[in-house]
Design an enzyme around this catalytic site. Sequence first.
Site, short mmCIF file in Angstrom:
data_model
loop_
_atom_site.label_atom_id
_atom_site.label_comp_id
_atom_site.label_asym_id
_atom_site.label_seq_id
_atom_site.Cartn_x
_atom_site.Cartn_y
_atom_site.Cartn_z
CG ASP A 56 -2.24 0.73 1.00
OD1 ASP A 56 -2.19 1.96 0.76
OD2 ASP A 56 -3.31 0.10 1.03
CG HIS A 83 -15.22 -0.83 -5.13
ND1 HIS A 83 -16.26 -0.80 -4.24
CD2 HIS A 83 -14.10 -0.64 -4.39
CE1 HIS A 83 -15.79 -0.59 -3.02
NE2 HIS A 83 -14.48 -0.50 -3.09
C1 LIG Z 1 -10.89 0.58 -0.14
S1 LIG Z 1 -9.32 0.36 0.58
C2 LIG Z 1 -9.22 -1.40 0.71
C3 LIG Z 1 -8.23 -1.86 1.73
C4 LIG Z 1 -8.14 -3.39 1.92
N1 LIG Z 1 -7.85 -4.07 0.69
C5 LIG Z 1 -9.41 -3.92 2.56
O1 LIG Z 1 -10.19 -4.62 1.91
O2 LIG Z 1 -9.63 -3.63 3.77
C6 LIG Z 1 -8.27 0.74 -0.79
C7 LIG Z 1 -6.79 0.72 -0.44
O3 LIG Z 1 -6.04 0.97 -1.65
C8 LIG Z 1 -4.92 1.78 -1.29
N2 LIG Z 1 -4.44 2.45 -2.51
C9 LIG Z 1 -5.05 3.41 -3.24
N3 LIG Z 1 -4.31 3.75 -4.31
C10 LIG Z 1 -3.20 2.98 -4.25
C11 LIG Z 1 -2.06 2.87 -5.09
N4 LIG Z 1 -1.93 3.65 -6.19
N5 LIG Z 1 -1.12 1.97 -4.77
C12 LIG Z 1 -1.25 1.20 -3.64
N6 LIG Z 1 -2.31 1.26 -2.81
C13 LIG Z 1 -3.28 2.14 -3.11
C14 LIG Z 1 -5.49 2.72 -0.25
O4 LIG Z 1 -4.48 3.32 0.53
C15 LIG Z 1 -6.39 1.77 0.56
O5 LIG Z 1 -5.71 1.18 1.62
#
Ligand SMILES: C[S@@+](CC[C@H](N)C(=O)[O-])C[C@H]1O[C@@H](n2cnc3c(N)ncnc32)[C@H](O)[C@@H]1O
Length: 413
Positions: free
Chosen positions: A273, A319
């Site tokens: 992340d 999503h």
């Molecule tokens: C909706 S959360 C889902 C977190 C986890 N997978 C869960 O189900 O609890 C989306 C995650 O994607 C991460 N994220 C967003 N853009 C990203 C990127 N470009 N590279 C890595 N992580 C990213 C955010 O920081 C966040 O933790």
Amino acid sequence: MAIPTRIAELADIIATKTKIVDDYIRSHDLPSLSFEANGSLAVPVPESATEVIEAQHEVIACTQELNELMKGPTEVLKTRFVADILEIQFVQRFGIAKLIPLDGAMSYEELAAATGLDMIDIKRVLKRAMLNHFFQEKDCKVAHTSTSRVMQENEAVTNIAELFTEEIWPSFAKTVEALDRFKGRPHVPEETGFSIANNTPKGMYAFFSESPVRMERFARAMGGFAATEDFSLALTGFDWTKVSTVVDVGGAWGPCSIELARAFPDLKCIVQDFEDVVAEGPSKVPAELRSRISFEAHNMFDPQTVVGADVYFFRAIFHNWSDVRCVEILRSHMDALKPGAHIVINDKVLATPKVSPPWAEKKSRTMDLTMLALFGSRERTYEDWVDLIREASPRFQVNYAGPPSHIIDIVWQ
Ligand SMILES: C[S@@+](CC[C@H](N)C(=O)[O-])C[C@H]1O[C@@H](n2cnc3c(N)ncnc32)[C@H](O)[C@@H]1O
């Protein structure tokens, strides 16, 4: 004999189906449903009792229909109250639920002193909230109901309420404006209700990466979703026993990897992340799992750095992104994939309208609009998923577990 009217029909269904739920609760000695402060915080019927759950869903749908028929359409439209959300924001922001003791009550004066707010404002918000069974008045003081108790006891729900009221609500208010201002162009994260509400040309994640406080709030709410959603579906929707290394892409501070590692003792997980987000991870992993869960800062749009893993797991990731960006994410993984590697997607799959109960469908469609407001992205039907994956590469073979897990397992040929 007179044909029954719709309202009479609804009243009959409600009576019959309520009896099914009530009989189950009584016969299993479960706590009865109540707004009293010591009432159950969730309907105590397990998902496995499918007939009872179906009855519960039908009561929810029919009571809403009856309620609206009884109000009439004009009143319905006049009374879709945004003030309901203001109440939750007020209680969340000023920590009202945590101030009031569970077995006691607080006067409005005491609440004003504890929060520094005007007593008249406390009264006007809480008195309206009470009409939503959110707190109650006892001897002219404010006491808990089961609904307000959730905000006292359940940190996960409080964190979700914070995201909902402080981030999603203002973004919703500007979403139609975004659709109008940017019409005719494909949706991108930089042109959303969120970006207008925050007066920024950036998408939400880019904006949060420069605002640690907001990013932390978002991460807390994601933890809240992870804690309140049934992760067992992800555990059963894919055969995790046949794999040993999992990259949890966008895995935040590791809530999913913790569940996976707990359930499958041979599994090793690497959580990726943003740097700030994974920094939280190691301290949250229980000691007995630390040797099997590691963390790594990685941008999912850059070429995947963990080459040759068995599974690249994406939960609640796609999503957040438009189709074009999702294709980019899939492609950024292609060089790292060995033949037979799995990309496992744990996201919603929108059901055909009217197939799932209206309440469940409304929750999925609300999430769809939330994705529009925050990211310019969307929830997808199964056909949308297949189109998107095929667009990324014809070498991806799609296997769909179907409901209830909705896991999409993409195998690299
Ligand atoms: C909706 S959360 C889902 C977190 C986890 N997978 C869960 O189900 O609890 C989306 C995650 O994607 C991460 N994220 C967003 N853009 C990203 C990127 N470009 N590279 C890595 N992580 C990213 C955010 O920081 C966040 O933790």
